[in-house]
Write an enzyme that holds these catalytic residues in place. Sequence first.
Site, PDB file in Angstrom:
ATOM      1  N   SER A  18     -30.152  42.834   1.081  1.00 22.66           N
ATOM      2  CA  SER A  18     -29.852  43.655   0.410  1.00 22.66           C
ATOM      3  C   SER A  18     -30.535  44.007  -0.228  1.00 22.66           C
ATOM      4  CB  SER A  18     -28.462  43.864  -0.362  1.00 22.66           C
ATOM      5  OG  SER A  18     -28.492  42.927  -0.938  1.00 22.66           O
TER       6      SER A  18
ATOM      7  N   ASN B 257     -32.503  45.802   8.894  1.00 21.67           N
ATOM      8  CA  ASN B 257     -31.191  46.232   8.674  1.00 21.67           C
ATOM      9  C   ASN B 257     -30.783  46.617   9.162  1.00 21.67           C
ATOM     10  OD1 ASN B 257     -28.931  46.254   6.950  1.00 21.67           O
ATOM     11  ND2 ASN B 257     -30.385  44.601   5.345  1.00 21.67           N
TER      12      ASN B 257
ATOM     13  N   GLY C   3     -32.978  41.772   6.982  1.00 21.52           N
ATOM     14  CA  GLY C   3     -31.221  41.728   6.128  1.00 21.52           C
ATOM     15  C   GLY C   3     -31.111  41.239   5.590  1.00 21.52           C
TER      16      GLY C   3
ATOM     17  N   CYS D   7     -29.198   7.333  -9.125  1.00 21.36           N
ATOM     18  CA  CYS D   7     -29.742   6.687 -10.551  1.00 21.36           C
ATOM     19  C   CYS D   7     -27.664   6.715 -10.699  1.00 21.36           C
ATOM     20  CB  CYS D   7     -29.818   7.139 -11.519  1.00 21.36           C
ATOM     21  SG  CYS D   7     -29.581   8.899 -11.776  1.00 21.36           S
TER      22      CYS D   7
ATOM     23  N   HIS E 246     -34.880  29.837  -2.680  1.00 19.43           N
ATOM     24  CA  HIS E 246     -33.331  30.050  -3.298  1.00 19.43           C
ATOM     25  C   HIS E 246     -32.556  28.447  -3.646  1.00 19.43           C
ATOM     26  CE1 HIS E 246     -32.160  34.473  -3.744  1.00 19.43           C
ATOM     27  NE2 HIS E 246     -32.916  33.720  -4.543  1.00 19.43           N
TER      28      HIS E 246
HETATM   29  P1  OAD Z   1     -26.788  40.576   0.715  1.00 16.22           P
HETATM   30  O1  OAD Z   1     -25.427  39.712   1.859  1.00 16.22           O
HETATM   31  O2  OAD Z   1     -27.232  40.708  -0.473  1.00 16.22           O
HETATM   32  O3  OAD Z   1     -27.231  41.195   1.868  1.00 16.22           O
HETATM   33  C1  OAD Z   1     -27.378  40.918   3.751  1.00 16.22           C
HETATM   34  C2  OAD Z   1     -27.724  42.070   4.075  1.00 16.22           C
HETATM   35  O4  OAD Z   1     -28.010  41.759   5.634  1.00 16.22           O
HETATM   36  C3  OAD Z   1     -27.682  43.177   3.947  1.00 16.22           C
HETATM   37  O5  OAD Z   1     -28.212  44.407   3.475  1.00 16.22           O
HETATM   38  C4  OAD Z   1     -26.672  43.863   5.394  1.00 16.22           C
HETATM   39  O6  OAD Z   1     -26.558  44.930   5.616  1.00 16.22           O
HETATM   40  C5  OAD Z   1     -27.513  42.846   6.131  1.00 16.22           C
HETATM   41  N1  OAD Z   1     -27.095  42.975   7.841  1.00 16.22           N
HETATM   42  C6  OAD Z   1     -25.702  42.365   7.570  1.00 16.22           C
HETATM   43  N2  OAD Z   1     -26.375  42.546   8.593  1.00 16.22           N
HETATM   44  C7  OAD Z   1     -27.233  42.069   9.300  1.00 16.22           C
HETATM   45  C8  OAD Z   1     -28.237  41.754  10.926  1.00 16.22           C
HETATM   46  N3  OAD Z   1     -27.157  41.503  12.022  1.00 16.22           N
HETATM   47  N4  OAD Z   1     -28.782  42.070  10.777  1.00 16.22           N
HETATM   48  C9  OAD Z   1     -30.473  41.942  10.197  1.00 16.22           C
HETATM   49  N5  OAD Z   1     -29.100  42.303   8.799  1.00 16.22           N
HETATM   50  C10 OAD Z   1     -28.555  42.571   8.774  1.00 16.22           C
HETATM   51  O7  OAD Z   1     -27.800  38.564   0.836  1.00 16.22           O
HETATM   52  P2  OAD Z   1     -29.431  38.949   0.281  1.00 16.22           P
HETATM   53  O8  OAD Z   1     -30.163  40.061   0.383  1.00 16.22           O
HETATM   54  O9  OAD Z   1     -30.246  37.442   1.131  1.00 16.22           O
HETATM   55  O10 OAD Z   1     -29.034  33.731  -3.702  1.00 16.22           O
HETATM   56  O11 OAD Z   1     -28.464  37.865  -0.858  1.00 16.22           O
HETATM   57  C11 OAD Z   1     -29.828  37.808  -1.316  1.00 16.22           C
HETATM   58  C12 OAD Z   1     -29.227  36.309  -2.481  1.00 16.22           C
HETATM   59  O12 OAD Z   1     -27.750  36.730  -2.907  1.00 16.22           O
HETATM   60  C13 OAD Z   1     -29.122  34.867  -1.994  1.00 16.22           C
HETATM   61  O13 OAD Z   1     -30.057  34.544  -1.282  1.00 16.22           O
HETATM   62  C14 OAD Z   1     -28.038  34.258  -2.675  1.00 16.22           C
HETATM   63  C15 OAD Z   1     -26.828  35.687  -3.391  1.00 16.22           C
HETATM   64  O14 OAD Z   1     -27.280  35.358  -4.568  1.00 16.22           O
HETATM   65  C16 OAD Z   1     -28.828  32.482  -4.022  1.00 16.22           C
HETATM   66  O15 OAD Z   1     -28.108  32.255  -3.437  1.00 16.22           O
HETATM   67  C17 OAD Z   1     -29.679  32.006  -4.842  1.00 16.22           C
END
Ligand code: OAD
Length: 233
Positions: free
Chosen positions: A187, A211, A185, A148, A117
């Site tokens: 979702s 997670n 970590g 530029c 990303h």
């Molecule tokens: P999310 O915010 O959707 O999910 C975060 C996950 O982390 C959740 O499932 C939580 O349960 C888990 N979590 C929270 N605390 C934790 C801990 N201490 N240890 C382990 N897990 C924990 O974030 P992402 O799945 O990363 O894209 O979201 C994916 C993408 O959505 C991001 O990269 C972003 C967004 O659109 C872009 O910016 C392109």
Amino acid sequence: MINQQLITKIKSAKRVAVLTGAGISAESGIPTFRGAGGYWRNYRAEDLATPEAFARDPKLIWEWYAMRMQVCLDAKPNPGHEVVAKMESYFPEFLLVTQNVDNLHPRAGNTKLVEIHGNIFTARCTSCQKKFKMESIPKQIPVQCNFCNSLARPHIVWFGESYDLKLLQIARNFLLESDLLFIIGTSGQVGVPVQLASEAISHGSYAIEINPENSTISNLVNMHFANSSGEIL
Ligand code: OAD
């Protein structure tokens, strides 16, 4: 509880992949996307991270990114990042595929990584398309291209945009042949990373999820540690 079978799996693994999401940085104090704290000035992250939002108001979007850059600069890699960095030297073949743009994995020492990303400390010119690094918070907003002077944008894959296909191919090639996959970590709300993980699992990679909550991938994994990544890793 960690069992003997899992220890044997990890010790004998030759090709190990790790897929991370925002949760691995939660213990560093960086808000996840969809958890509490995913708002700024009453905007949802999903409404700001789009090409349309940038076209409408580049200054607003750069202000949001400058705030997030500051959060990332103030944060430090946590024990979860540190263990993932050490994995590089434990296993004969290793690749980290991260959705995170916060730069904490490189700061922890990972060099074999694909940031699918993008990275919040990289900007890209909207005109000449050249990329350049930003070591600190930009003084001038919106940011202009170093080459530029045209309008630059964060080098991030926004909602509705295509991925860098070369990077995706590198990630996919490695994951499909991996024998162990840690999914940490995330979702699983974004299609491409979920697709990568589920293809790897159906090709026989043994999947370990870390997670505290269930994700959209939890039903596919071999083992789920429902706790924070810093602790479990
Ligand atoms: P999310 O915010 O959707 O999910 C975060 C996950 O982390 C959740 O499932 C939580 O349960 C888990 N979590 C929270 N605390 C934790 C801990 N201490 N240890 C382990 N897990 C924990 O974030 P992402 O799945 O990363 O894209 O979201 C994916 C993408 O959505 C991001 O990269 C972003 C967004 O659109 C872009 O910016 C392109």
